[in-house]
Design a protein around this motif. Structure first.
Motif, mmCIF file in Angstrom:
data_model
loop_
_atom_site.group_PDB
_atom_site.id
_atom_site.type_symbol
_atom_site.label_atom_id
_atom_site.label_comp_id
_atom_site.label_asym_id
_atom_site.label_seq_id
_atom_site.Cartn_x
_atom_site.Cartn_y
_atom_site.Cartn_z
ATOM 1 N N ASP A 168 1.152 -1.515 -0.252
ATOM 2 C CA ASP A 168 0.136 -0.082 0.311
ATOM 3 C C ASP A 168 0.832 1.371 0.224
ATOM 4 O O ASP A 168 0.694 2.527 0.348
ATOM 5 C CB ASP A 168 -0.756 -0.726 0.884
ATOM 6 C CG ASP A 168 -2.364 1.213 1.195
ATOM 7 O OD1 ASP A 168 -2.569 1.383 -0.242
ATOM 8 O OD2 ASP A 168 -2.451 1.837 1.963
ATOM 9 N N VAL A 169 2.123 1.415 -0.986
ATOM 10 C CA VAL A 169 2.980 2.311 -0.492
ATOM 11 C C VAL A 169 2.376 3.133 -2.336
ATOM 12 O O VAL A 169 2.411 2.408 -3.103
ATOM 13 C CB VAL A 169 4.300 1.827 -0.741
ATOM 14 C CG1 VAL A 169 5.192 3.493 -1.278
ATOM 15 C CG2 VAL A 169 4.836 1.420 1.059
ATOM 16 N N TYR A 170 2.025 4.373 -1.993
ATOM 17 C CA TYR A 170 1.883 4.937 -3.572
ATOM 18 C C TYR A 170 3.124 5.586 -4.366
ATOM 19 O O TYR A 170 3.985 5.915 -3.226
ATOM 20 C CB TYR A 170 1.151 6.733 -3.125
ATOM 21 C CG TYR A 170 1.292 7.532 -4.385
ATOM 22 C CD1 TYR A 170 0.063 7.528 -4.890
ATOM 23 C CD2 TYR A 170 1.832 9.036 -4.284
ATOM 24 C CE1 TYR A 170 -0.115 7.972 -6.508
ATOM 25 C CE2 TYR A 170 1.728 8.995 -5.288
ATOM 26 C CZ TYR A 170 0.235 8.649 -6.178
ATOM 27 O OH TYR A 170 0.263 9.792 -7.202
ATOM 28 N N ARG A 201 4.917 7.058 -8.586
ATOM 29 C CA ARG A 201 4.272 7.537 -9.119
ATOM 30 C C ARG A 201 5.296 7.615 -10.527
ATOM 31 O O ARG A 201 6.823 7.700 -9.858
ATOM 32 C CB ARG A 201 4.117 9.352 -8.771
ATOM 33 C CG ARG A 201 3.046 9.997 -10.154
ATOM 34 C CD ARG A 201 2.023 11.472 -9.681
ATOM 35 N NE ARG A 201 4.197 12.399 -9.747
ATOM 36 C CZ ARG A 201 3.549 12.430 -7.993
ATOM 37 N NH1 ARG A 201 2.714 12.690 -7.532
ATOM 38 N NH2 ARG A 201 4.906 14.034 -8.159
ATOM 39 N N GLU A 212 -0.080 5.866 -11.888
ATOM 40 C CA GLU A 212 0.134 5.749 -10.597
ATOM 41 C C GLU A 212 -0.095 4.972 -9.719
ATOM 42 O O GLU A 212 -1.274 4.238 -10.459
ATOM 43 C CB GLU A 212 -0.028 7.733 -10.040
ATOM 44 C CG GLU A 212 -1.449 7.629 -9.973
ATOM 45 C CD GLU A 212 -1.701 8.963 -9.708
ATOM 46 O OE1 GLU A 212 -1.055 9.504 -9.261
ATOM 47 O OE2 GLU A 212 -3.118 9.648 -10.114
ATOM 48 N N ARG A 261 -0.982 2.042 -6.194
ATOM 49 C CA ARG A 261 -0.163 1.492 -4.474
ATOM 50 C C ARG A 261 -0.041 0.352 -5.177
ATOM 51 O O ARG A 261 -0.278 -0.676 -5.941
ATOM 52 C CB ARG A 261 -1.616 1.304 -3.378
ATOM 53 C CG ARG A 261 -1.479 2.497 -3.636
ATOM 54 C CD ARG A 261 -2.804 2.809 -2.393
ATOM 55 N NE ARG A 261 -2.832 4.529 -2.066
ATOM 56 C CZ ARG A 261 -1.967 5.140 -1.457
ATOM 57 N NH1 ARG A 261 -1.249 4.862 -0.582
ATOM 58 N NH2 ARG A 261 -2.444 6.474 -1.031
ATOM 59 N N THR A 262 1.729 0.003 -4.267
ATOM 60 C CA THR A 262 1.947 -1.719 -3.704
ATOM 61 C C THR A 262 1.251 -2.403 -3.530
ATOM 62 O O THR A 262 0.182 -1.939 -3.094
ATOM 63 C CB THR A 262 3.111 -1.588 -3.734
ATOM 64 O OG1 THR A 262 3.071 -1.036 -2.339
ATOM 65 C CG2 THR A 262 3.911 -0.507 -4.006
ATOM 66 N N ASP A 263 0.743 -3.479 -4.301
ATOM 67 C CA ASP A 263 -0.303 -5.170 -3.920
ATOM 68 C C ASP A 263 0.287 -5.197 -2.233
ATOM 69 O O ASP A 263 1.882 -5.094 -1.858
ATOM 70 C CB ASP A 263 -0.153 -5.363 -5.101
ATOM 71 C CG ASP A 263 0.758 -6.666 -5.740
ATOM 72 O OD1 ASP A 263 1.841 -6.634 -4.349
ATOM 73 O OD2 ASP A 263 0.629 -7.252 -6.200
ATOM 74 N N LEU A 274 3.861 -3.535 -7.413
ATOM 75 C CA LEU A 274 3.587 -2.789 -8.572
ATOM 76 C C LEU A 274 3.326 -2.664 -10.246
ATOM 77 O O LEU A 274 5.147 -2.584 -10.521
ATOM 78 C CB LEU A 274 3.246 -0.900 -8.061
ATOM 79 C CG LEU A 274 2.612 -0.342 -9.445
ATOM 80 C CD1 LEU A 274 0.651 0.103 -9.212
ATOM 81 C CD2 LEU A 274 2.827 1.650 -8.427
ATOM 82 N N TYR A 288 5.704 7.423 -2.351
ATOM 83 C CA TYR A 288 5.737 7.752 -0.783
ATOM 84 C C TYR A 288 5.445 7.593 0.360
ATOM 85 O O TYR A 288 4.410 6.514 0.515
ATOM 86 C CB TYR A 288 4.643 8.671 -1.775
ATOM 87 C CG TYR A 288 5.048 9.778 -2.790
ATOM 88 C CD1 TYR A 288 5.248 11.636 -1.817
ATOM 89 C CD2 TYR A 288 4.384 9.941 -3.535
ATOM 90 C CE1 TYR A 288 5.157 12.062 -3.059
ATOM 91 C CE2 TYR A 288 4.572 10.754 -4.785
ATOM 92 C CZ TYR A 288 4.816 12.113 -4.171
ATOM 93 O OH TYR A 288 5.349 13.628 -5.456
ATOM 94 N N TYR A 328 4.228 4.779 5.115
ATOM 95 C CA TYR A 328 4.759 3.184 5.438
ATOM 96 C C TYR A 328 5.245 3.513 6.196
ATOM 97 O O TYR A 328 5.303 2.685 7.579
ATOM 98 C CB TYR A 328 4.832 3.011 4.241
ATOM 99 C CG TYR A 328 5.221 1.515 4.617
ATOM 100 C CD1 TYR A 328 4.773 -0.044 4.055
ATOM 101 C CD2 TYR A 328 6.245 1.244 4.826
ATOM 102 C CE1 TYR A 328 5.217 -1.417 5.255
ATOM 103 C CE2 TYR A 328 7.634 0.417 4.810
ATOM 104 C CZ TYR A 328 6.224 -0.753 4.904
ATOM 105 O OH TYR A 328 6.851 -2.643 5.873
ATOM 106 N N GLU A 337 9.876 10.812 1.019
ATOM 107 C CA GLU A 337 9.781 10.581 0.039
ATOM 108 C C GLU A 337 10.773 10.015 -1.228
ATOM 109 O O GLU A 337 12.371 10.949 -0.357
ATOM 110 C CB GLU A 337 9.040 10.882 -1.186
ATOM 111 C CG GLU A 337 9.519 13.028 -1.561
ATOM 112 C CD GLU A 337 8.662 13.637 -1.737
ATOM 113 O OE1 GLU A 337 9.366 14.023 -3.169
ATOM 114 O OE2 GLU A 337 7.320 13.728 -1.175
#
Length: 119
Positions: free
Chosen positions: A29-31, A33, A47, A49-51, A56, A75, A79, A88
């Motif tokens: 769940d890391v965003y 882009r 863009e 989020r990691t699974d 991703l 970002y 996390y 970031e």
């Protein structure tokens, strides 16, 4: 339809994976882009989020995947928490052969990170 499951107008030629080196677990769940540099500067290509496995894969429009400069913006502060040193992380790279797959992993901890050209 391409073998990677995308539709004909999209490529999946770029992916990332984040591993938390402190815990040894994937960073879920890391965003992140993806941007491409053009004559007007940096522009967002995709863009997401990691699974749950920290991975991703981007759905990049065919017209946007070409040789040139790219960067991933991770970002990580949400996390890692407010006490992290790097809130970031930007990883800039060149795509020389757009027909190849590019995998850019990130090994992450609260006070440092490492990246490399994966396979």
């Amino acid at each position: 339809m391409p073998s990677d499951g995308t539709t004909a107008e999209f490529h999946t030629r770029i992916s990332t994976h984040i591993l938390d080196t402190t815990s040894g677990d994937p960073a879920a769940d890391v965003y992140v882009r993806l941007e491409r540099r053009d004559a007007e500067g940096w522009r967002t290509i995709d863009e997401g989020r990691t699974d749950s496995d920290g991975r991703l894969r981007y759905r990049v429009p065919v017209r946007d995947w070409q040789a040139g400069g790219y960067r991933l913006l991770f970002y990580v502060e949400p996390y890692l928490g407010k006490e992290c040193f790097f809130p970031e992380i930007t990883v800039a790279f060149h795509v020389h052969d757009p027909d190849r797959h590019y995998h850019v992993p990130l090994l992450l901890s609260r006070y440092g990170y490492t990246t490399y050209r994966g396979s």
